[in-house]
Design a protein around this motif. Structure first.
Motif, PDB file in Angstrom:
ATOM      1  N   VAL A  80       1.087  -1.026  -0.122  1.00  0.00           N
ATOM      2  CA  VAL A  80       0.187  -0.093   0.038  1.00  0.00           C
ATOM      3  C   VAL A  80       1.163   1.542  -0.080  1.00  0.00           C
ATOM      4  O   VAL A  80       0.693   2.138  -0.984  1.00  0.00           O
ATOM      5  N   LEU A  81       2.061   1.602   0.841  1.00  0.00           N
ATOM      6  CA  LEU A  81       2.800   2.809   0.728  1.00  0.00           C
ATOM      7  C   LEU A  81       3.560   2.886  -0.638  1.00  0.00           C
ATOM      8  O   LEU A  81       3.438   3.631  -0.661  1.00  0.00           O
ATOM      9  N   HIS A  82       4.032   1.671  -0.888  1.00  0.00           N
ATOM     10  CA  HIS A  82       4.775   1.398  -2.558  1.00  0.00           C
ATOM     11  C   HIS A  82       3.593   1.804  -3.650  1.00  0.00           C
ATOM     12  O   HIS A  82       3.575   3.284  -4.161  1.00  0.00           O
ATOM     13  N   VAL A  83       2.101   1.884  -3.309  1.00  0.00           N
ATOM     14  CA  VAL A  83       1.414   2.516  -4.236  1.00  0.00           C
ATOM     15  C   VAL A  83       1.125   4.184  -4.274  1.00  0.00           C
ATOM     16  O   VAL A  83       0.333   4.211  -4.674  1.00  0.00           O
ATOM     17  N   LYS A  84       0.923   3.984  -3.079  1.00  0.00           N
ATOM     18  CA  LYS A  84       0.291   6.067  -2.603  1.00  0.00           C
ATOM     19  C   LYS A  84       1.733   6.529  -2.556  1.00  0.00           C
ATOM     20  O   LYS A  84       1.330   7.720  -2.792  1.00  0.00           O
ATOM     21  N   ASP A  85       2.789   6.032  -2.954  1.00  0.00           N
ATOM     22  CA  ASP A  85       3.906   6.681  -2.992  1.00  0.00           C
ATOM     23  C   ASP A  85       4.617   6.541  -4.243  1.00  0.00           C
ATOM     24  O   ASP A  85       4.977   7.954  -4.905  1.00  0.00           O
ATOM     25  N   HIS A  86       4.594   5.843  -4.881  1.00  0.00           N
ATOM     26  CA  HIS A  86       5.268   5.388  -6.235  1.00  0.00           C
ATOM     27  C   HIS A  86       4.237   5.106  -7.824  1.00  0.00           C
ATOM     28  O   HIS A  86       4.650   5.678  -8.387  1.00  0.00           O
ATOM     29  N   LEU A  87       3.056   5.134  -7.466  1.00  0.00           N
ATOM     30  CA  LEU A  87       2.253   5.170  -8.222  1.00  0.00           C
ATOM     31  C   LEU A  87       2.026   6.368  -9.308  1.00  0.00           C
ATOM     32  O   LEU A  87       1.823   7.290  -8.414  1.00  0.00           O
ATOM     33  N   HIS A  88       2.106   6.042 -10.506  1.00  0.00           N
ATOM     34  CA  HIS A  88       2.439   6.901 -11.625  1.00  0.00           C
ATOM     35  C   HIS A  88       1.683   6.561 -12.575  1.00  0.00           C
ATOM     36  O   HIS A  88       1.661   5.503 -13.290  1.00  0.00           O
ATOM     37  N   SER A  89       1.504   7.526 -13.690  1.00  0.00           N
ATOM     38  CA  SER A  89       1.343   7.042 -15.150  1.00  0.00           C
ATOM     39  C   SER A  89       1.180   8.723 -15.761  1.00  0.00           C
ATOM     40  O   SER A  89       1.270   9.867 -15.743  1.00  0.00           O
ATOM     41  N   ALA A  90       2.168   8.454 -17.117  1.00  0.00           N
ATOM     42  CA  ALA A  90       2.557   9.724 -18.101  1.00  0.00           C
ATOM     43  C   ALA A  90       1.692   9.744 -18.742  1.00  0.00           C
ATOM     44  O   ALA A  90       1.290  11.274 -19.105  1.00  0.00           O
ATOM     45  N   ASP A  91       0.403   8.819 -18.929  1.00  0.00           N
ATOM     46  CA  ASP A  91      -1.268   8.882 -19.483  1.00  0.00           C
ATOM     47  C   ASP A  91      -1.633   9.684 -19.327  1.00  0.00           C
ATOM     48  O   ASP A  91      -2.596  10.712 -20.235  1.00  0.00           O
ATOM     49  N   ASP A  92      -2.093   9.013 -17.879  1.00  0.00           N
ATOM     50  CA  ASP A  92      -3.303   9.763 -16.797  1.00  0.00           C
ATOM     51  C   ASP A  92      -2.544  10.044 -16.049  1.00  0.00           C
ATOM     52  O   ASP A  92      -3.304   9.544 -14.747  1.00  0.00           O
ATOM     53  N   PRO A  93      -2.053  10.999 -15.224  1.00  0.00           N
ATOM     54  CA  PRO A  93      -1.197  11.424 -13.566  1.00  0.00           C
ATOM     55  C   PRO A  93      -2.782  11.486 -12.971  1.00  0.00           C
ATOM     56  O   PRO A  93      -2.582  11.663 -11.753  1.00  0.00           O
ATOM     57  N   GLU A  94      -3.464  12.622 -13.408  1.00  0.00           N
ATOM     58  CA  GLU A  94      -5.390  12.272 -12.670  1.00  0.00           C
ATOM     59  C   GLU A  94      -5.434  11.753 -12.594  1.00  0.00           C
ATOM     60  O   GLU A  94      -5.574  11.558 -10.722  1.00  0.00           O
ATOM     61  N   LYS A  95      -5.614  10.606 -13.409  1.00  0.00           N
ATOM     62  CA  LYS A  95      -6.079   9.148 -12.328  1.00  0.00           C
ATOM     63  C   LYS A  95      -5.139   7.858 -11.453  1.00  0.00           C
ATOM     64  O   LYS A  95      -5.287   8.363 -10.991  1.00  0.00           O
ATOM     65  N   ALA A  96      -3.526   8.454 -11.675  1.00  0.00           N
ATOM     66  CA  ALA A  96      -3.149   7.485 -10.933  1.00  0.00           C
ATOM     67  C   ALA A  96      -2.901   8.494  -9.280  1.00  0.00           C
ATOM     68  O   ALA A  96      -3.034   8.033  -8.957  1.00  0.00           O
ATOM     69  N   ASP A  97      -2.720  10.079  -9.504  1.00  0.00           N
ATOM     70  CA  ASP A  97      -3.868  10.521  -8.385  1.00  0.00           C
ATOM     71  C   ASP A  97      -4.552  10.290  -7.013  1.00  0.00           C
ATOM     72  O   ASP A  97      -4.793  10.320  -6.113  1.00  0.00           O
ATOM     73  N   GLN A  98      -5.263  10.124  -8.126  1.00  0.00           N
ATOM     74  CA  GLN A  98      -7.099   9.111  -7.405  1.00  0.00           C
ATOM     75  C   GLN A  98      -6.769   8.236  -6.942  1.00  0.00           C
ATOM     76  O   GLN A  98      -6.779   7.674  -6.137  1.00  0.00           O
ATOM     77  N   VAL A  99      -6.592   7.472  -7.862  1.00  0.00           N
ATOM     78  CA  VAL A  99      -5.849   6.108  -7.205  1.00  0.00           C
ATOM     79  C   VAL A  99      -5.327   5.876  -5.902  1.00  0.00           C
ATOM     80  O   VAL A  99      -5.655   5.250  -5.176  1.00  0.00           O
TER      81      VAL A  99
END
Length: 245
Positions: A80-99
């Motif tokens: 969970v910490l990995h997802v919270k700190d490192h999940l990213h998306s070059a195509d849709d950064p806003e959606k990554a932030d929401q997740v």
């Protein structure tokens, strides 16, 4: 409210009982839970080894699997910490932030989102809590002992609701177990010594079970217990909170 159940790969492969307990516990509490069948590794092992630039496909798949849910819940503080700190998306950064913003570790979700104040659970044993580093210092599930601040512990808050359970007091309540992901491979001797120290603390205080929010830590401690032919067992906190023994 619909929750997407995120089960990390090592939990799926080695500790399916913890995954099942997480599902059953959430369902008992009235949560609508969906398990996306196409989920895979979140990419944490690669990122921890210095190859975060190779995790983009893992990120894309995670976003595809979980973006539609109100919340994402997992029985693993480190993932969970990995997802919270490192999940990213070059195509849709806003959606990554929401997740990232709606991803929760199980204990965190039960206390902070659901505000659980009653559990119909029974576990009549002496239990020691291992505070995983990711859960403690990353997700702030409990107060760090080195801070001059009021103590709190979300895992303790929930375990105190379990009938028959007796929590043991440790000498060093938030010391690292030494697992540390790939650290246990690169620094095997140091990792084992740290794990032995953690196990010894629980044994000194008569714990019959060691529990944690992180199965990676428990896997490390369980290996040491088994090598020493100890009768003490390691069990994920979801299995205790779901128990009706």
């Amino acid at each position: 409210m619909t929750v997407g159940l995120f089960i990390p790969c090592y939990v799926n492969q080695f500790y399916p009982k913890a995954a099942i307990a997480t599902l059953q516990l959430l369902q008992k509490l009235g949560v609508n839970v969906v398990y996306p069948s196409k989920q895979t590794c979140c990419g944490q092992p690669m990122a921890n080894s210095g190859f975060e630039h190779l995790t983009q496909e893992c990120n894309n798949l995670f976003i595809e699997n979980f973006s539609a849910f109100d919340y994402i819940v997992a029985p693993s503080a480190s993932c969970v910490l990995h997802v919270k700190d490192h999940l990213h998306s070059a195509d849709d950064p806003e959606k990554a932030d929401q997740v990232r913003s709606k991803t929760y570790e199980l204990v965190e979700f039960l206390t902070d989102v659901m505000n659980v104040d009653n559990l119909k659970a029974r576990f009549p044993y002496r239990v020691g809590i291992h505070q995983s580093c990711h859960g403690l210092r990353g997700l702030h599930l409990a107060q760090m002992s080195e801070l001059n601040a009021l103590p709190f512990s979300k895992p303790v808050q929930l375990l105190n609701m379990v009938d028959g359970l007796e929590l043991v007091t440790l000498d060093r309540p938030d010391e690292c177990c030494g697992f540390g992901g790939t650290f246990c491979v690169a620094e095997e001797a140091v990792s084992v010594k740290m794990g032995k120290d953690r196990v010894a603390d629980h044994l000194r205080h008569g714990a019959e079970y060691i529990t944690s929010v992180d199965l990676s830590c428990l896997m490390h401690l369980e290996g040491i217990l088994q090598r020493n032919k100890s009768g003490v067992k390691a069990v994920h906190i979801a299995e205790i909170l779901n128990s009706t023994r």
